[in-house]
Each structure stands twice: as structure tokens, then as C-alpha cells.
Scaffold this active site. Sequence first.
Site, mmCIF file in Angstrom:
data_model
loop_
_atom_site.group_PDB
_atom_site.id
_atom_site.type_symbol
_atom_site.label_atom_id
_atom_site.label_comp_id
_atom_site.label_asym_id
_atom_site.label_seq_id
_atom_site.Cartn_x
_atom_site.Cartn_y
_atom_site.Cartn_z
ATOM 1 N N GLN B 212 40.096 36.862 73.876
ATOM 2 C CA GLN B 212 41.474 36.702 73.131
ATOM 3 C C GLN B 212 41.996 35.311 73.376
ATOM 4 O O GLN B 212 43.129 35.005 72.858
ATOM 5 C CB GLN B 212 42.522 37.789 73.682
ATOM 6 C CG GLN B 212 41.920 39.264 73.213
ATOM 7 C CD GLN B 212 42.751 40.176 73.741
ATOM 8 O OE1 GLN B 212 42.104 41.171 74.582
ATOM 9 N NE2 GLN B 212 44.001 40.317 73.432
ATOM 10 N N GLU B 247 42.055 39.107 77.424
ATOM 11 C CA GLU B 247 42.789 38.153 77.487
ATOM 12 C C GLU B 247 42.692 37.220 78.700
ATOM 13 O O GLU B 247 42.428 36.122 78.505
ATOM 14 C CB GLU B 247 44.418 38.575 77.728
ATOM 15 C CG GLU B 247 45.370 37.699 77.547
ATOM 16 C CD GLU B 247 46.571 38.158 77.462
ATOM 17 O OE1 GLU B 247 46.954 39.275 77.054
ATOM 18 O OE2 GLU B 247 47.503 37.425 77.758
ATOM 19 N N ARG B 325 57.430 43.478 81.944
ATOM 20 C CA ARG B 325 57.606 44.171 80.586
ATOM 21 C C ARG B 325 57.873 45.502 80.754
ATOM 22 O O ARG B 325 58.502 46.231 79.974
ATOM 23 C CB ARG B 325 56.399 43.833 79.773
ATOM 24 C CG ARG B 325 56.517 44.216 78.185
ATOM 25 C CD ARG B 325 55.603 43.852 77.245
ATOM 26 N NE ARG B 325 55.698 42.417 76.673
ATOM 27 C CZ ARG B 325 56.412 42.097 75.598
ATOM 28 N NH1 ARG B 325 57.055 43.388 75.006
ATOM 29 N NH2 ARG B 325 56.724 41.054 75.198
ATOM 30 N N ARG B 357 47.335 46.390 75.637
ATOM 31 C CA ARG B 357 48.205 47.084 74.731
ATOM 32 C C ARG B 357 49.453 47.697 75.005
ATOM 33 O O ARG B 357 49.300 48.870 75.581
ATOM 34 C CB ARG B 357 47.444 47.890 73.683
ATOM 35 C CG ARG B 357 47.808 47.792 72.309
ATOM 36 C CD ARG B 357 47.140 48.828 71.416
ATOM 37 N NE ARG B 357 47.297 48.594 70.209
ATOM 38 C CZ ARG B 357 46.420 49.063 69.103
ATOM 39 N NH1 ARG B 357 45.424 49.820 69.338
ATOM 40 N NH2 ARG B 357 46.706 48.925 67.882
ATOM 41 N N PHE B 359 51.076 46.070 77.364
ATOM 42 C CA PHE B 359 51.485 44.987 78.482
ATOM 43 C C PHE B 359 52.419 45.584 79.474
ATOM 44 O O PHE B 359 53.581 44.940 79.783
ATOM 45 C CB PHE B 359 51.930 43.755 77.868
ATOM 46 C CG PHE B 359 51.579 42.654 78.640
ATOM 47 C CD1 PHE B 359 50.332 42.205 78.913
ATOM 48 C CD2 PHE B 359 52.701 41.795 79.056
ATOM 49 C CE1 PHE B 359 49.819 41.058 79.472
ATOM 50 C CE2 PHE B 359 52.370 40.599 79.860
ATOM 51 C CZ PHE B 359 50.798 40.267 80.144
ATOM 52 N N THR B 457 57.178 37.113 76.939
ATOM 53 C CA THR B 457 58.310 36.882 77.884
ATOM 54 C C THR B 457 58.130 35.616 78.784
ATOM 55 O O THR B 457 59.098 34.989 79.429
ATOM 56 C CB THR B 457 58.617 37.959 78.837
ATOM 57 O OG1 THR B 457 57.444 38.328 79.550
ATOM 58 C CG2 THR B 457 58.793 39.197 77.964
ATOM 59 N N GLU B 728 51.063 46.269 69.169
ATOM 60 C CA GLU B 728 51.229 47.001 70.411
ATOM 61 C C GLU B 728 52.064 48.267 70.219
ATOM 62 O O GLU B 728 52.062 49.318 70.940
ATOM 63 C CB GLU B 728 51.849 46.152 71.554
ATOM 64 C CG GLU B 728 50.696 45.128 72.045
ATOM 65 C CD GLU B 728 51.570 44.222 73.200
ATOM 66 O OE1 GLU B 728 51.100 44.375 74.147
ATOM 67 O OE2 GLU B 728 52.339 43.482 72.445
#
Lengths: 493, 786
Positions: B212, B247, B325, B357, B359, B457, B728
Site C-alpha cells: 500500500q 502499509e 486514533r 482498516r 487504524f 493525523t 474504513e
Amino acid sequence: MRDTVRFLKGGEVVELTDVQPTETLLDYLRLRRRETGTKEGCGEGDCGACTVALGRLMDGKVVYQPVNSCIQLLGMIDGAEVVTVEDLRQDERLHPVQQAMVELHGSQCGFCTPGFIMTMFTLYHAEGQEKSRKTVTDWLAGNLCRCTGYRPIVDAALQSCFDAADDAFAWRANETREVLRALMDSRDIYIGNGDSFFASPASIDGLAALYGQHPDATLVAGATDVGLWITKHLSDLPKTIWLGRVNGLDRVEETPTGILIGATATYAASEPAMGRISPDLAELWRRIGSKQVRASGTIGGNIANGSPIGDTPPALIALGAALELQSADDSRTLALEDFFIDYGKQDREPGEFVTGLFVPRPDDNQVFRCYKISKRFDQDISSVMGAFLFTIVDGEIAAARIAYGGMAGTPKRAFAAETGLVGAVLDDPSTWSTGMKALLGDFTPLSDMRASAEYRMETARALLAKALMEASGTDPAQIRVLNTREGSHDRAA
Amino acid sequence: MTAPLDPRTAEPQTRFVRKDLPHDSAAKHVAGTATYIDDVVEPVGTLHIAPGWARKSVRGKILRLDLNAVKAYPGVVEVLTAESIRGTNDCSSAFGDDPVLASDEVLFYGQVIFAVVAETRDAARKAAQQAVIEVEPITPIITAEDAVAADITVLPDYQFRRGSPETGMTAAERRLSGVMHIGGQEHFYLEGQIAMAVPQEDGGMFVYSSTQHPTEIQHTVAKVLGVPDALVTAEVRRMGGGFGGKESQANQWASLAALAAQVTCKPCKMRLDRDDDMIMTGKRHDFRVEWEIGHDSAGRIRAVEINFLGRCGYSADLSLGINDRTMFHADSSYFYPDAAIRSRRLKTDTCSNTAFRGFGGPQGMLAAERMIDAIAISLGMDPLEVRKLNFYDGERNLTPYGMPVEEFETLHELIQQLEASSDYWARRDAVRAFNAENAVLKKGLALTPVKFGISFTLKHLNQAGALVHLYTDGSIHLNHGGTEMGQGLYQKVAQVVADEFGVTMDKVRITATNTSKVPNTAPTAASSGTDLNAMAARNAASEIKSRLIAFLCEQHGCGAEAIHFGDNKVLVGDKSFSLGEIAKQAHMARIQMSHAGFYATPGITWDRESATGRPFFYFAYGGACSEVTIDTMTGEMTVDRVDILHDVGHSLNPAIDLGQIEGGFVQGMGWLTTEELVWDEHGRLRTHAPSTYKIPTASDVPEDFRVKLYESRGNPAETIYRSKAVGEPPLMLANSVFCAINDAVASLKPGVVPELNAPATPEAIMSAVHKIKRAPAARHGEPETS
Ligand SMILES: Cc1cc2nc3c(=O)[nH]c(=O)nc-3n(C[C@H](O)[C@H](O)[C@H](O)COP(=O)(O)OP(=O)(O)OC[C@H]3O[C@@H](n4cnc5c(N)ncnc54)[C@H](O)[C@@H]3O)c2cc1C
Ligand code: FES
Ligand code: FES
């Protein structure tokens, strides 16, 4: 004797002389043929990304079944038509199942898609299937999709799979039938040498002789276990003997007193007969593995592997099944429960193999129930599996046969509970407690990733309680979240 | 950053945007012709790599590593160890704590110590088993509780604090507290981790990676090989699923493939076996959540204190953003007047947990729903009433981190519509009646909201680039930094570009993401792929278009208003040309027909240090109502009906968005029900195969599954065509399933808060059933602590 494996693919008969004893069909397709449409998602029969269809003659017709090519040995496709996703398009036109998947947005990352397409292809060609979501989800239970949430795939199957087959495979069915018929012969297959071979005897005598000569060989029935030894344990199995062509070993015969099931009868082949004994058996069979696993996996293999969590043994033991074994110079019959000696240890001599079993049909005064408990309903291994046969006389339990899977190192009877239940009055639950309590002494289960020992024990008791409740007339709809015995209050007289 | 809502009447004219076009590769997916990395034709002589690890060890010093038998195994070409690395032995995203190959210590079960390079994959795998490895074992730290006891973390603690939760708690009429365990989740992308590296001239490396984040693959490979970034190119056409698991966690396999290629000077491919993949790669973080809530007798929250104890594994990986998060979403959709939201990032001797997904958001939201359920149950109220009572509104609209919830009306309206369309109250009565009649089976019902903050973020990640070429035959080459993992990003961006040029979709050639075309990109993550890349691509396309317009104005002596692009044509006054003709003319006139577009999300001002500013561009909303039945004898459970209403703003492609919503929900449902990760007492993952780790199958999806897109007035934030991100947020719609199970358990003893942990496996449900049956009956009117 034949030293080749022959099959039909893409309209052409392929004849291979170089078949390694442990070569998988998936590796053959992807590495040797460089046909990369078929995917590997897990290499262990669980995800279905590698699904291909095998067409075989059954009752004179070509029947397509889905199999997991990652755990099929290459030699096991002898005599079949192999259909992979590459074979479906006609002159660049998509097959109806492919078309429906595009129209209804059935793919996202697309990695699972070829496998779904192939399972759907077999449903497209299956006859007499009721058009329902239930039918579709049952066919697709062996195909995992992590992206879509399945709804569009199920819809695509509903849209495309239930009309009369009208594709190139249907058009040339007669031709295919003739080719497959010509490929079926009664010659033994033997590829390799005395130290390393793939063999496929065509008769029981041939099998007995070969296995007697090579008791160190690995017998392969559906390879839904053996396949994983190859792909996961990386075992070298220099000698493999595939049982799939042994004439007569796959029989399923219903007699007035019971069912004779040959060792190589697949789950799929034995499903209808077992279902006629009890709707619970139909459901148990339906929940073993997936369509793919049931098209390959055999009852003989499920017993011979001696697994403590095999699903059929507890049910078969409760029903009082007898097992038949044979070797080059002997044959014998024993009660199925006696076959399982200890974890990893069965009563089977070198050179001896399972030929089949006899499953007695319950009498009118007997109630049979079985329940499979797993984290997921479809295609999961049981954490606990309980099977119960109560003989009822005048509203009392005159005799009980109870067997569990997942509770010990082998599938095992609950003798103490059986004894404790004798005399229990169906209409008086207070009389059940002796048997219920006795069950605690029958087992000391283990904790593992499927369940803790405590959960196993309490669930074993809960299943016994359910069986007693149902035997005494409780509607299964009131105590089962998945009720598959609709309206059947088959309380014994 | 928010602009007035664009009324439906002002909708721009589009031909492909907003249409239900199939996925760009749909026809190839179904035909088996879509090429994944393992399908790329291998260059002659390609070698294969298998990881070597200590199957018996979890944690400790490596005392002995004997690789002689590995090297001697037939077909083996090379065995790589930490010493083979010419650059830096690290494949982490940021913190420098992820060795590519362990050198003197094993840090977790499954850590790779060496890698076998052989002529076939089979030989490499078998050879890898021949190693003799001895590890001096130390007692590993496995659970969150272990790590708390040892007081060991991968990153410093962090907190949000607003008002005085201590005072609020004391002042509150009632207080409740509890502890909840929330399990992790294996990604189970259907295509496992894979990379293939092909050596180039001058020490360069071309890397195909299922990732990703191609830019990070490029940078990591360069770092490991010890070459400049410019010598490495990373490419990915498509992944067979990512979900966050590719990722950062694709880095190691790409690094090993590149390292093998560097050492052997041959193309090298590494495809992990599924079990190895599940053992070695990180998962969704699991949490121990300790919560306390003060509220009034009407059900209004006064103060909240939550400790999120997140299990990060052996290294930091992306745990900073993930745990942040969790905190950002610990409010779900509810206003907390006084709040302390604390987070500890625990270090355990397990694989390094990573993006998945949501996070970290889903865990935060689930904790909030648990608190709401506790209030409702203890007060004898319906949980939906308590939810609505605590929703953000016009006055009470500041999150604990200080960002206002401007779009609260969307939340209210959406939930109101869902409440009606799902027939919530009639079904509540029916559930109650069912439960009164049934002793063994119990039903539960829950309607839960989703509010999910959109933007990375980490501020600098909110940027994207695209490269668009117009060729002289009028065909268009489209490239951008976003990656395609099934979410339909490539198609959505192509729709935008096709409309920009007024051409049909077949004129837009979608090409593989490649670091030599668009550099320095962000990962395709945080749901932001379309928001960022479609904007960048539109900017590129519109720049080329403006140049053509300027050229045509000059050529034809007309104003820009006389020029119109559409139907593969360019109209100049009453003259019509094909785009190809115009492109040719422009080329002859030496007009540049290529442009690199760029986009950076405006208005993001979050400052982590001071915990102030605005972290999100906007919120995406949704709601789900789920009904379940549980068996209180065995813990088995079925999901009977699910109604979903989800906000995607003005959708770019409703069919693709619907697919994201349904797929996200089902994935979330799996997380909270059947998907259980089990480590044994030694710290070894036992659920490392699909035979033991159970993601949902087709039959787990409720037959009655009603999913709708919310009729949006458009995203108030100026996003591409006023759409909203959708990757997400829908995962968290599945919280409704968990809450419904909780509701069913709660029916066994009114007033007592069940102690249900996630995932709600049959065993977890039974455990909650036993506990509630043993619990003393709730004394009416007195607070109950769970
Ligand atoms: C995805 C998946 C799901 C599964 N789900 C279930 C499930 O739900 N329930 C369940 O019970 N099982 C399940 N299994 C296990 C498996 O299907 C069974 O154990 C199966 O019955 C084995 O049969 P087979 O014909 O494939 O055996 P094989 O793999 O061919 O052989 C298994 C063993 O039996 C021996 N053997 C086979 N036939 C004979 C014979 N005639 N005489 C002597 N020895 C013999 C073999 O040498 C080998 O040791 C699953 C397996 C997979 C891969
Ligand atoms: S690859 Fe998963 S079933 Fe074969
Ligand atoms: S579409 Fe990605 S796994 Fe099914």
C-alpha cells in the site's frame, strides 16, 4: 499397467509421464503450465482461491465438482476433465457466471474471484438445485472473500447459476462423455520406481498386493489431510498410493438394516444416504469442510486419520457402526470405537487398509441426535461434537450410546453417562441428572485454540441436555439457533 | 475549510462520475487475467526465497545458528543473514526498530533470522527447516497485563484531557466502571505478502511489491541495500487485498527480495506461505480497556475516564498513529463534558501490531458503545435512547481533542432515518416478547452510530501526486500515487479524469503505481486514497486541458466559453474535432501535454505536542441496526438482520461505495465474532491458518441485509465532487452486532451489565452468560458496577 496420468483439459487429452508422488495440481497449473488464473491463497484447502472444477462420469453423466487444487495431487485428476478459469471464456465472451459477477460487482481485489467463479461454474452445471440463498451459501462455503462481504457474489450466483446450463461445456457434453469414458480403464497406474512412485491401483486385490509390498507407502484417498502434510509439513512422501480408482471401494449401498459405505466414498457421495437416516446427519455432513472438501474427502480417510476432532466418527460410533479392514491376506471387522486406541494410534496393521463400514439404521424406538459446535458454522473444525442414540421404552431410556469428538485424544464414548441415563424418564428432567453428572467423569478435555477445557466440558453437558430435551419433545426450533429440523418433533414412542 | 453545502441543483454535469461503473479490473478478475505479482512472468533464472526462523523460540539470545545443512540442501544458492546486509538492517517505517533479519536476539515468535535463496520455492522452504538454532530462552511478555506489570512500552504514554474528569466524576449522580478486552484481527488478505526484485544496471533495483506504500518500499529497499533512493523503483499494479496489512508490513519481504537480488545478481521472488504470513506479520492491536463513567439519572454523560492499554508487539511500527486514533475515536459520537483519555503503547514479545482498516478507531468506538450500554442497562433504559441523548449537537459539540463536530445534523438525521427504516421500536418489542417466551434462545437488538475522522493525523501524509499524459492520438495515460487493493480507487480516479477531458472511459489508460512516475507519496491508507489522488489527478488533467483551451483560443480567435470538451470530442464554436486531432495540433504547436498534479488537504492544523488544532478535514457518518439470536446453552450466535445507512457524501461511484460498506461491515463483524487470535502460554500464535482463524463465510452474512447510502447534501468540506471517504468507516458499523449480542446477554438479568469481551465467540458468549447468571440481581435504582 499404465505409466501415465491422463485427463482432459481445454478440449484436449493430456497424458503425463512425469508425475511426482507429491506434486499438487495447483503447482502443475501455475508452475508447469504457467496458467496463473488459479490462485493460491492458503495452500491448505481452506480459502478456495485455488478452486478448479473436475468433471467426472457419474451414472453416465458428466458431473462437475469443485476441488481445492492446492491439496489435490496431480495424479488424482486421472480420468477427469479439469476446468480452470482460463477455460470458461468463449471467443472472448465471458461465461454467464463471469458476466453476472461483473454486472453485480462481485469482485473487489479480485484475488478470490477465480475460485468463486469455478465453484459457481459447478453450481451452474449442477442439476436439481433449489434456487435459494441457502443453496448458494452452502456451495460457496469453501470460498473465502475478505473484500466484498459476499452479498454481491451470492446475488451473482442466484442470477446466473440456476437456469439450464447453456455454455460450451453443456454443448459438448456428449463429446466430453465419450472422451471421459475412453479415459476410464481398469489398468493399474504406476509412475516411478520401487523407491519413489505414484500409484493408483484399479482393484482391491491390486491395492492389497501393492500395499503389502510397500507398507511404508502413503495411502491417499481425498488428500484433504495428506495434501497438507505436503504443503504445510513439507513431508517427503516418496511413495503415494491413490485409492480413488480402486473399483468397488467407493460404494454406498442402502440396505433395509443400514448403509454400507466404501472407504473411498466421498462425503458428497454418502451425504444423501446419511441424510435419510437423520436430518442431523444431513446437517453434520453439510457442515463438514466445504463443497470442495466434501467432493474429495472420504469417510475412510476421516476414520483412518484417527483425528480426535473428525466429525463423522462420533456420529458413526453412536450409531454403532462396524469397520471393515483388509490386507493382502486377511480381512476383519471391528466396532468402530475399538479402532481408535489412543491419540495418534489406531488398530491398523502394516499393509492393512480400510475397505468400508456398515452403519446400522436406528430402530423406530431410537432417537438419534448430533450437534457440532465450532466458532464458525460453515467450514470449521468442531470444538465439540456430540452424538446421541437413545433407545426408548415406555418413555424411559432403556439404553444410550453417546460419543463425543474434541473431548479426548480420540473420538470416544461416554460410558458413564450412558449407564447413568438408563432408566431416565423423558418427561421428568430430574431423572436425567445421574447421567448428566456422570458425564463429568467420562472426559478430561484439553484447552487449545478452538476452546478451553472448561468450555468443552460444559458444552458437552449442554449438548447432552439438548438431546434429552429434544428426545422428550422440545421443538428443536426453540433450542437451536440453526434449526435444520423444521417441524420434526420426532419424539420416540 | 468548510464551504456552503452545494445544493443538489448545483451538481456539476458528469458523465462517469456518480455512475455505477464496475471495478476497473472486473472483467479481468473474473477471467483470471488480472496479473498479481506471483503471476508476472518470471525472468529466466528467477530464484525463490523462504524465511528461516526458530520454530520453538519466542524470545531470547541466539546461542547457536548452524546453517550448514541449509546451505547443503539441494537447490540452495545462497543463505542470507544479517551479515549479508550492506546497508542498514532495518525495515521499520520510522523508529528504526524492525530488523530485516534478527542478528543476536529473537524478539518474537516468528521473527526471521535468515533467508534461503534457492532455485525453487519448494527447495527454499524445505532447506529453511534444516537449520539448527538454539536460543537462550527468557520468559516472554505476552499479554497486555504482562506488559503493564513489567511497565514496558514501545512509545511514550499520551493523553487527551478536557475539563476536570475527577471533579465531574465526583459530581456525577451515578458512576459505572469496568474492564473490557478487545481482541486483535488478522488481515487475511487473500493474496499473501509477496515481492519480486529484479536487479538493474549500476546497482539499481526494480521491485514489484504487494504494498500500500510503494514510496516506503523504495526508501526501505534503498536503505537496506545501501544505495540512493533514486536507484530503486517500486511498482504495484494491484494487491489481492491490503486492509492496512501491507502499509508497513510489506517492507520486510521487499527488502529480503531486493537483498537476495543484490547478493545473487539474479531476480528473486519472495512469497510467504500463508502460515508464515500469519505468524510473522502484525495484526490489529488488541486492547485492555479500563473505563469509568459518571452520568446523571437521565442517562447523560458527565465525565469519562478511559485507559487504553494497547498491545503493540515488539516494535513501534505504526503504533503511534494507531493508538492516537483509538483516542480520537473514544468518543464515538458522544459528547463528554469532562474527559481523560489515556493511552499506553505496550511492548510485548509478539509480532508487531500494525494498521488495520480503522487504524485503532474501531477499538476506541467499541469502548464508547460499551459505556453507553452500561448506562442504559443500569438505568433500565433503551440503549438507543441513551445514545441519542449523548450525541453531539449544536451546543455540546466539542470533541475531547478540541475539534468541533460541525456536521452533527447529518448524524442526527441519519440515525433518525435508520431508526425509522429499521423499524427499531417495533422490533424492540418483538425481541422483548421473544425473550419472554424463550428460555434457551435469546435475541438482542442494537443500533449504533459511526463517526469517523478523515485525514492522516500525521499531517505531512495528507498530500498526493498524479501524472497525466495526453498522447497525440487522444489517449490518456493516468498515473498517481494511490494503490489499488480492491477498493476501486483506480476506477474512481479514472472516472474523474475521463469527465475532466470529456472522454469515454476506454480512452483513459490506468497504469500501475510506480515510484518513478509519482515520487514521495503517502501510503494508500486512512481512507484518503480517493480524496487525495483524485484531486491530484484532476488538477493534472485540468492543467493540460487549460493549455489546450489557451491554444485553441489563440488558434481560433475565440473565448474559452466557445470551447467544450465532451463525447470524445472538442467543440470549438460550431466546429467539432476529435481529442486526438486537437492533441496532434497542440503537439505541433509545441504545447506540453503532460502534467504532474499535486494536492495537499487544506485546513489540517493538528499539533500532537500540544494536543490542539484540527486533525480531520471532515467526518464520515453511518449507522447500523443489528439483530442477533444467541443460544445460552452453547454460546452459538446468528446475525438475523442488519440495516445500514451510510454517508458517503455525493458518491463518485455508488456501486463501489456500497461494496466498501458491505465488505467493511462483514469484516468488522468477523473481528467482533468469529475471528479469534490465540497465543499459547509460551507466546506462540496458535491461530496461524484459516483452519483455526475463522473469517466470515457467505452464510455468516445475514440473509436480511439492507444497505443504503444516505441521501447526502454533499460533503460540506470541499472534496472531490463533494464525496466522502469510505474505506474504513463502514467497518465500525459492525459494533452494532457486538452490542446486539451484549443486549441478548443482558436480557438474562435486567439491570446487570454483561461482561462480554470481543470477539464474541461461542465461548466468550457463554462466559458472559455464566457471569451474568451468577451475578446478584440488580437492586433497583442503585448503580451497578460491571
Ligand atoms: C478445509 C478443510 C476442512 C475440513 N473440515 C473438516 C470438518 O469439518 N470435519 C472433519 O471431520 N474433517 C474436516 N477436515 C479434515 C478432512 O476432510 C478429513 O479428515 C477427511 O475425511 C480425510 O479424508 P481424505 O479422503 O481426504 O483422506 P486423506 O487425506 O487422503 O487421508 C487421510 C489419512 O487416512 C489414510 N487413509 C485414507 N484412506 C484410507 C484407507 N482406506 N485405509 C487406510 N488409511 C487410509 C491416509 O493414509 C491418511 O493417513 C477438513 C479438511 C480440510 C482441508
Ligand atoms: S489455496 Fe486456499 S484452498 Fe487452496
Ligand atoms: S474480492 Fe478480495 S478477497 Fe474477494
